[in-house]
Design an enzyme around this catalytic site. Sequence first.
Site, PDB file in Angstrom:
ATOM      1  N   SER A 177       0.846  -1.190   0.000  1.00 38.59           N
ATOM      2  CA  SER A 177       0.000   0.000   0.000  1.00 38.59           C
ATOM      3  C   SER A 177       0.881   1.239   0.000  1.00 38.59           C
ATOM      4  O   SER A 177       1.989   1.227   0.551  1.00 38.59           O
ATOM      5  CB  SER A 177      -0.913   0.012   1.225  1.00 38.59           C
ATOM      6  OG  SER A 177      -1.579   1.246   1.370  1.00 38.59           O
ATOM      7  N   TYR A 218      -1.661  -0.598  10.423  1.00 34.89           N
ATOM      8  CA  TYR A 218      -1.818  -1.007   9.021  1.00 34.89           C
ATOM      9  C   TYR A 218      -0.678  -0.448   8.178  1.00 34.89           C
ATOM     10  O   TYR A 218      -0.054  -1.166   7.386  1.00 34.89           O
ATOM     11  CB  TYR A 218      -3.166  -0.517   8.494  1.00 34.89           C
ATOM     12  CG  TYR A 218      -3.334  -0.675   7.000  1.00 34.89           C
ATOM     13  CD1 TYR A 218      -3.584  -1.921   6.444  1.00 34.89           C
ATOM     14  CD2 TYR A 218      -3.236   0.428   6.149  1.00 34.89           C
ATOM     15  CE1 TYR A 218      -3.741  -2.074   5.069  1.00 34.89           C
ATOM     16  CE2 TYR A 218      -3.386   0.286   4.778  1.00 34.89           C
ATOM     17  CZ  TYR A 218      -3.638  -0.958   4.248  1.00 34.89           C
ATOM     18  OH  TYR A 218      -3.781  -1.113   2.890  1.00 34.89           O
TER      19      TYR A 218
END
Length: 274
Positions: A141, A154
């Site tokens: 990501s 995350y």
Amino acid sequence: MNTLTGNNVILTGASQGIGPYIARVLSAEGANLVLAARSTEALESLAESLRGPGSVTVITTDINEAAQRLNLLRRTRSDVGAIDILINNAGIEEIVAFDHQDPAMIPAIINTNVIAPMLLAREVLPAMLERGRGKIVNVASLAGRAGMPYGAVYSGSKAALAEWSISLHAEVRERGVQVSAVCPGFVSTAGMHARKNKPAPGTLGEVTPEAVASAVLRAIATGHPEILVSARPIRLLMALKALAPRGALAFARKTGMLRYLESLAARNGEGRIA
């Protein structure tokens, strides 16, 4: 032309999020797909929808369970054949203020986003190296490349996944195995912010799940160590973060990124395994 004809591909996290989009482009390119996720019903529905020339196999798998990971690899080898491509797509995404985060979610995120992909790669890599060919694609990501407030765990997990990918790429590229990290930004229709019906601000932009799936296909084709999928130029922000972290934070405030992420976190923490 079906560029992946004859290639046996494991795709984790196939049942939801960007997983089905990746599955469709791989199927269209002729891959023999092994779809893995925890939901048998969703996997079977996806498998029935695929119309590519290759085979499709469904193996219900919780990648955090060692026995289930090994079963996924064992069944793939026995039912389909040697593993040519591993795509580590399964993950947990969560946006929540760290001081409000459920402590149990921290190891869950790290295990799913980092440990399980590493262990799966560790299992498939020796055979790939012995054959002198193979590909591993890890879906990370941009949150792991530029940092993401209100998604600290995350973001940290995806940073670990991306840096490990680049490191492993350097280790094995001369031995015939490609390792790539695909790093998408905010994903329209398939991301957490989409599930919360809160599109990203125009200054940040969104990418389509189809664009992410195309980037996965590009990673397979090129073996590039890192492919960024962003609606806006991002490498300048990455450089700014490295050279002047305070400047990067000021940029995040000015563009509304911090306000946007804070508003998502205010809608209660949410973690989901893809």
